[in-house]
Structure formats: C-alpha cells, structure tokens
Design a protein around this motif. Structure first.
Motif, PDB file in Angstrom:
ATOM      1  N   ASN A  52       0.839  -1.189   0.000  1.00 37.76           N
ATOM      2  CA  ASN A  52       0.000   0.000   0.000  1.00 37.76           C
ATOM      3  C   ASN A  52       0.878   1.243   0.000  1.00 37.76           C
ATOM      4  N   ALA A  53       0.263   2.398  -0.178  1.00 37.31           N
ATOM      5  CA  ALA A  53       1.005   3.642  -0.308  1.00 37.31           C
ATOM      6  C   ALA A  53       1.845   3.946   0.932  1.00 37.31           C
ATOM      7  N   ASP A  54       1.303   3.704   2.121  1.00 38.89           N
ATOM      8  CA  ASP A  54       2.058   3.998   3.347  1.00 38.89           C
ATOM      9  C   ASP A  54       3.307   3.130   3.467  1.00 38.89           C
ATOM     10  N   THR A  55       3.164   1.844   3.176  1.00 42.64           N
ATOM     11  CA  THR A  55       4.307   0.930   3.246  1.00 42.64           C
ATOM     12  C   THR A  55       5.377   1.320   2.234  1.00 42.64           C
ATOM     13  N   LEU A  56       4.961   1.621   1.008  1.00 42.27           N
ATOM     14  CA  LEU A  56       5.910   2.008  -0.038  1.00 42.27           C
ATOM     15  C   LEU A  56       6.570   3.347   0.281  1.00 42.27           C
ATOM     16  N   ARG A  57       5.799   4.278   0.822  1.00 42.10           N
ATOM     17  CA  ARG A  57       6.355   5.580   1.200  1.00 42.10           C
ATOM     18  C   ARG A  57       7.444   5.400   2.244  1.00 42.10           C
ATOM     19  N   GLN A  58       7.133   4.641   3.291  1.00 41.47           N
ATOM     20  CA  GLN A  58       8.099   4.458   4.371  1.00 41.47           C
ATOM     21  C   GLN A  58       9.325   3.693   3.909  1.00 41.47           C
ATOM     22  N   SER A  59       9.128   2.694   3.084  1.00 39.87           N
ATOM     23  CA  SER A  59      10.250   1.928   2.546  1.00 39.87           C
ATOM     24  C   SER A  59      11.196   2.833   1.759  1.00 39.87           C
ATOM     25  N   GLY A  60      10.627   3.697   0.943  1.00 41.41           N
ATOM     26  CA  GLY A  60      11.436   4.627   0.170  1.00 41.41           C
ATOM     27  C   GLY A  60      12.202   5.599   1.040  1.00 41.41           C
ATOM     28  N   LEU A  61      11.534   6.133   2.053  1.00 45.54           N
ATOM     29  CA  LEU A  61      12.182   7.114   2.928  1.00 45.54           C
ATOM     30  C   LEU A  61      13.213   6.482   3.848  1.00 45.54           C
ATOM     31  N   ASP A  62      13.032   5.208   4.185  1.00 43.06           N
ATOM     32  CA  ASP A  62      13.963   4.512   5.071  1.00 43.06           C
ATOM     33  C   ASP A  62      15.215   4.007   4.353  1.00 43.06           C
ATOM     34  N   THR A  63      15.255   4.163   3.044  1.00 40.28           N
ATOM     35  CA  THR A  63      16.365   3.650   2.248  1.00 40.28           C
ATOM     36  C   THR A  63      17.306   4.788   1.863  1.00 40.28           C
ATOM     37  N   GLU A  64      18.599   4.535   1.950  1.00 38.22           N
ATOM     38  CA  GLU A  64      19.583   5.500   1.471  1.00 38.22           C
ATOM     39  C   GLU A  64      19.922   5.121   0.026  1.00 38.22           C
ATOM     40  N   TRP A  65      19.301   5.814  -0.908  1.00 36.92           N
ATOM     41  CA  TRP A  65      19.455   5.525  -2.333  1.00 36.92           C
ATOM     42  C   TRP A  65      20.771   6.103  -2.826  1.00 36.92           C
ATOM     43  N   LEU A  66      21.522   5.313  -3.593  1.00 37.63           N
ATOM     44  CA  LEU A  66      22.841   5.725  -4.052  1.00 37.63           C
ATOM     45  C   LEU A  66      22.944   5.903  -5.558  1.00 37.63           C
ATOM     46  N   GLY A  67      21.990   5.402  -6.316  1.00 39.72           N
ATOM     47  CA  GLY A  67      22.049   5.622  -7.752  1.00 39.72           C
ATOM     48  C   GLY A  67      21.293   4.613  -8.585  1.00 39.72           C
ATOM     49  N   LEU A  68      20.903   5.063  -9.759  1.00 43.89           N
ATOM     50  CA  LEU A  68      20.178   4.255 -10.737  1.00 43.89           C
ATOM     51  C   LEU A  68      20.981   4.210 -12.020  1.00 43.89           C
ATOM     52  N   ALA A  69      21.158   3.022 -12.589  1.00 45.58           N
ATOM     53  CA  ALA A  69      21.810   2.848 -13.886  1.00 45.58           C
ATOM     54  C   ALA A  69      20.894   2.011 -14.773  1.00 45.58           C
ATOM     55  N   ILE A  70      20.610   2.508 -15.957  1.00 46.21           N
ATOM     56  CA  ILE A  70      19.762   1.798 -16.909  1.00 46.21           C
ATOM     57  C   ILE A  70      20.653   0.913 -17.779  1.00 46.21           C
ATOM     58  N   VAL A  71      20.315  -0.370 -17.875  1.00 44.74           N
ATOM     59  CA  VAL A  71      21.050  -1.313 -18.722  1.00 44.74           C
ATOM     60  C   VAL A  71      20.472  -1.276 -20.136  1.00 44.74           C
ATOM     61  N   PHE A  72      19.156  -1.393 -20.262  1.00 40.07           N
ATOM     62  CA  PHE A  72      18.482  -1.235 -21.549  1.00 40.07           C
ATOM     63  C   PHE A  72      17.016  -0.958 -21.295  1.00 40.07           C
ATOM     64  N   ALA A  73      16.371  -0.411 -22.313  1.00 42.22           N
ATOM     65  CA  ALA A  73      14.934  -0.124 -22.229  1.00 42.22           C
ATOM     66  C   ALA A  73      14.303  -0.415 -23.581  1.00 42.22           C
ATOM     67  N   ARG A  74      13.098  -0.932 -23.508  1.00 43.31           N
ATOM     68  CA  ARG A  74      12.333  -1.242 -24.721  1.00 43.31           C
ATOM     69  C   ARG A  74      10.903  -0.813 -24.482  1.00 43.31           C
ATOM     70  N   GLY A  75      10.333  -0.090 -25.428  1.00 41.31           N
ATOM     71  CA  GLY A  75       8.946   0.346 -25.341  1.00 41.31           C
ATOM     72  C   GLY A  75       8.792   1.794 -25.767  1.00 41.31           C
ATOM     73  N   THR A  76       7.884   2.013 -26.688  1.00 38.09           N
ATOM     74  CA  THR A  76       7.612   3.354 -27.208  1.00 38.09           C
ATOM     75  C   THR A  76       6.214   3.780 -26.767  1.00 38.09           C
ATOM     76  N   PRO A  77       5.859   5.039 -26.990  1.00 38.41           N
ATOM     77  CA  PRO A  77       4.499   5.463 -26.659  1.00 38.41           C
ATOM     78  C   PRO A  77       3.414   4.672 -27.393  1.00 38.41           C
ATOM     79  N   ALA A  78       3.748   4.053 -28.521  1.00 39.78           N
ATOM     80  CA  ALA A  78       2.762   3.298 -29.296  1.00 39.78           C
ATOM     81  C   ALA A  78       2.640   1.836 -28.859  1.00 39.78           C
ATOM     82  N   ASP A  79       3.574   1.341 -28.066  1.00 46.72           N
ATOM     83  CA  ASP A  79       3.582  -0.068 -27.672  1.00 46.72           C
ATOM     84  C   ASP A  79       2.583  -0.346 -26.542  1.00 46.72           C
ATOM     85  N   SER A  80       2.288  -1.633 -26.349  1.00 42.31           N
ATOM     86  CA  SER A  80       1.404  -2.032 -25.250  1.00 42.31           C
ATOM     87  C   SER A  80       2.160  -2.722 -24.127  1.00 42.31           C
TER      88      SER A  80
END
Length: 153
Positions: free
Chosen positions: A60-88
């Motif tokens: 739920n939103a409260d659990t996800l909110r707290q989990s996010g705030l309790d975490t020390e985030w250090l970075g995001l790296a994208i390996v690959f992405a697939r999907g356009t605005p026209a895809d499903s």
C-alpha cells in the motif's frame, strides 16, 4: 536541481511532471525513472498508481512511502529499455544501488511494463536476470548485437 533518477536532466523537465500528475509517463523508461524518483521522495501514492493492480498484492502507499524514505538511495543505472508510446508492453533492465545496514546493496532487475487503462504501469520484474552476451541480439529489439547497442553504455 538535477532529477533524482540520475538522468542528469533538471527535475522540472524529467520526473516532476509525472510525479505531480500533470503528465503520464510516455514510455516504460520514463515510468521507471519516475518510479525511482518516487521511491527516493517517499511518494507511495504514485507508486501504487503506477503498479498493476494484479501484481500489487498487499502493498500500500504507506508501506511504499516508508520503505522509500527509510532507504539510502545511491544511484540508478539503466542497462536497456524497450517500449515506445505506441507499444502495449515494454521492459527496462536497471541496477539500483542503496545502503542497508552499513553495506552497499545492488538490486539488478529486468522489469516488465504494460498498458493499463491507457497508461504505463509496472507489472513485474525478474531479479538478477541472465546476462546478455555481447554477440547476442540486443533486447531492445534494435536488430543490433548487444555490444554494439545497449551494451556500449
């Protein structure tokens, strides 16, 4: 201010319009980046809104909110992405680093995104997906070998 998703773009031009509900993310990659920013900012309602209800389970939103705030985030790296605005459906493979109990943890996931009620939502993910060989076709469907495409990042 730079965006929380490590895109090197200004927050106002990157994830902020999605997080504030002014726009829907046009691609799985944009949604992935905005969800990472939402975790960092503790925006549980946004995470629930962008999660397919069939796979949300008991979260739920409260659990996800707290989990996010309790975490020390250090970075995001994208390996690959697939999907356009026209895809499903689409995929984003990424690596996230965060600190837990004094040690750095790496979360490596290949996430599946689908259209639900006309917008992109996170459906499910595979942790520690199999490594893509350099001479294999790139999973972004470019038609190139991985080493000549997404493997160059």
């Amino acid at each position: 201010m730079q965006c929380h998703c490590d895109s090197k773009q200004p927050f106002s031009d990157c994830c902020q319009p999605f997080l504030e509900g002014r726009l829907e993310a046009p691609t799985p990659l944009a949604l992935m980046r905005s969800r990472y920013s939402a975790y960092r900012l503790g925006l549980g309602d946004y995470l629930v809104h962008t999660w397919h209800p069939d796979t949300l389970g008991e979260l739920n939103a409260d659990t996800l909110r707290q989990s996010g705030l309790d975490t020390e985030w250090l970075g995001l790296a994208i390996v690959f992405a697939r999907g356009t605005p026209a895809d499903s459906e689409g995929e984003v493979e990424f690596k996230v680093r965060y600190r837990e109990s004094g040690r750095v943890v790496l979360l490596h996931e290949r996430s599946r995104f689908v259209r639900f009620q006309g917008r992109w939502v996170y459906h499910s993910g595979e942790h520690n997906p199999p490594k893509i060989g350099p001479n294999q076709p790139c999973p972004c469907y470019s038609g190139k070998k991985y080493k000549q495409c997404c493997g160059r990042r």
